[in-house]
Design a protein around this motif. Structure first.
Motif: not given
Length: 538
Positions: A412, A417, A497-499
């Protein structure tokens, strides 16, 4: 019982000529579907028409790895004369039939044909429309499985996503994943030959998929289980963006790529003194030797981790998470995830098996490096769970879920991602086990190896069909654009998104939702553990 569990454990030049059946006067795709023939720089290929698609089955992408090529890196296939009839849907790389977990194309109990380096293509048309390409790498502990399993039929993905779908075979077990450099230096690196097979197939796709209506500049590699371990290992090779532009990892990440030390342990178990001795063995003899080694030395669930890519320092340069965090895959989009109750899959033979897997986890798999916090971790996982269920939940988190979050976090930094968890549970006893997402991703609804799957699907068919459509839309949208939200023909939540610290995760179920950092307290218990590679104490 553990032996039964082990047996059940188980991803040249550019194309230059137009399709032989398309013409400027024919609408795109219409002519190519009529006879499903195309011309590549290697020769003419003929497939079969089915439900508006062309299917090409059993195209050889590498020479047969037999004779002097056994245990050698794959040799890309050369040109052929005449028309290749791509209608063989029975190719299975050597293995004993896994009676529980694989969906074989026929009733054979033993597969011994080493001429198996073949791939399949499903396409809406050989019309040079440059559709996105999906390449699927099957799982099966790098010991079982085939691209020709009916559950991996690519027709629905190709139709619903207007995509070209490819599935590939690769060498399994000793034939593909045994490091023989210690016996003969000229065979150094043979422990990653299965990985090299997959990479050769991906290069074949790059060079020839345009003649099947695909875009060689828009390839997404999708792997499940051992296929996902393999694709994650490719993220640690030099220039992975030359193989694919996007990757989807289902239930597998770099944490189960072998360390060099573990690979040496696997190599040392071979009861031979030379490669020549191995080469003289029949395929059946090699499979018998392989089974004996695993049943005696690595019983139970260890058989599912015995073969895998390994960090050789040459092809796979270093730990996957380390290389990804450093930006080695900065040009690759990533979507990945796991199932809610992964390790329960290996206990589906009954309560005795569930208990046996839990005990093996506690005695073999739990990391020694975390011994000081073990009591605290066990206490946390025991909240609301039995001792067996707690051990299996820890095993699922250690083996699958937490490494996936680490890899998502590492990537990420460089690219958007996306992380998911699949949670549909056909039975309360076993839950959302390993492989359960596959019938939904392919829309095949074949529940091989998933107890209660068929019955539960029939009882809730409409909602579960919608779940499948949602997932296919997300997968093919990501394939087309790198964003799983770009195409939503069926209503579903927006997938962020993945963060860190939010850690947004798509929770796939009959009512799909997004959760921030699900079971975050349990995830955080693993902080500080590197998940660098798979190894076990001596």
């Amino acid at each position: 019982m553990l032996k039964r569990i082990s047996a059940a454990l188980a991803l040249a030049g550019a194309a230059v000529m137009m399709s032989s059946c398309a013409s400027s006067a024919t609408p795109a795709g219409a002519g190519s579907r009529a006879d499903c023939t195309t011309t590549t720089s290697l020769g003419v290929v003929a497939g079969t028409a089915r439900a508006g698609l062309c299917a090409f089955r059993g195209i050889r992408y590498a020479e047969a790895p037999v004779g002097s090529l056994r245990f050698r890196p794959p040799r890309p296939v050369g040109r052929w004369r005449g028309t290749l009839q791509a209608t063989d849907d029975k190719a299975v790389c050597p293995q004993d039939r896994d009676t529980m977990s694989e969906d074989y194309p026929d009733a054979r109990t033993l597969f011994t044909d080493e001429d198996c380096l073949r791939l399949n293509v499903w396409t809406p048309g050989t019309d040079h429309r440059r559709r996105p390409v999906i390449v699927f790498v099957h799982g099966g502990a790098a010991r079982f499985g085939t691209a020709n399993e009916p559950r991996y039929d690519g027709a629905k993905l190709a139709t619903r996503g207007d995509a070209v779908v490819v599935s590939i075979n690769y060498r399994l077990g000793v034939l593909g994943w045994s490091e023989l450099g210690g016996l003969d230096p000229s065979y150094k690196g043979s422990g990653n030959n299965g990985l090299r097979d997959q990479m050769t197939a991906l290069r074949w796709v790059r060079d020839h998929i345009a003649d099947f209506g695909g875009d060689p500049a828009n390839v997404t590699a999708v792997g499940e289980s051992a296929g996902a371990f393999s694709l994650s290992a490719m993220l640690a090779t030099d220039h992975p963006e030359r193989l694919f532009q996007r990757v989807i990892l289902e239930s597998g990440s770099g944490a189960l790529v072998h360390s060099a030390a573990y690979e040496r342990k696997v190599a040392s178990a071979l009861p031979v003194k030379s490669v020549a001795e191995l080469r003289r063995m029949s395929t059946k003899q090699i499979l018998g030797m392989q089974n004996k080694i695993i049943d005696q030395d690595e019983p139970g669930i260890l058989g599912a981790t015995y073969f895998a890519p390994y960090i050789d320092g040459t092809l796979v340069r270093d730990s996957v998470i380390k290389r990804v965090a450093q930006g080695n895959a900065r040009a690759v989009d990533l979507l990945l995830g796991t199932n809610r109750d992964e390790m329960n899959f290996f206990g589906q033979l009954g309560p005795e098996a569930m208990t046996g897997i839990a005990q093996q986890y506690e005695t073999v798999f739990f990391p020694q490096e975390l011994a000081a916090r073990r009591k605290r971790m066990v206490a946390a996982y025991r909240r609301g769970r039995s001792a067996t269920a707690a051990a299996l939940a820890m095993f699922s988190d250690q083996g699958m879920r937490v490494p996936a979050t680490r890899l998502a976090q590492a990537q990420s930094r460089w690219r958007p991602t996306y992380l998911y968890e699949f949670g549909w549970r056909p039975t309360e006893e076993y839950g959302a086990v390993h492989t359960i997402e596959l019938p939904f991703v392919f829309g095949s609804f074949r529940f091989t190896g998933i107890l209660g799957g068929d019955k539960a699907f029939q009882a809730d068919r409409a909602r579960l069909t919608t779940l499948s459509d949602q997932m296919i839309d997300a997968w093919t949208s990501f394939t087309r654009t790198g964003d799983p939200n770009a195409r939503r023909t069926v209503q579903r939540p927006t997938w962020p998104a993945y963060r860190a610290p939010q850690r947004a995760t798509m929770m796939w179920n009959v009512d799909a939702t997004v959760a921030n950092d699900p079971r975050g307290r349990e995830r955080a218990l693993w902080d500080g553990y590197p998940f660098a590679a798979f190894d076990l104490p001596a």
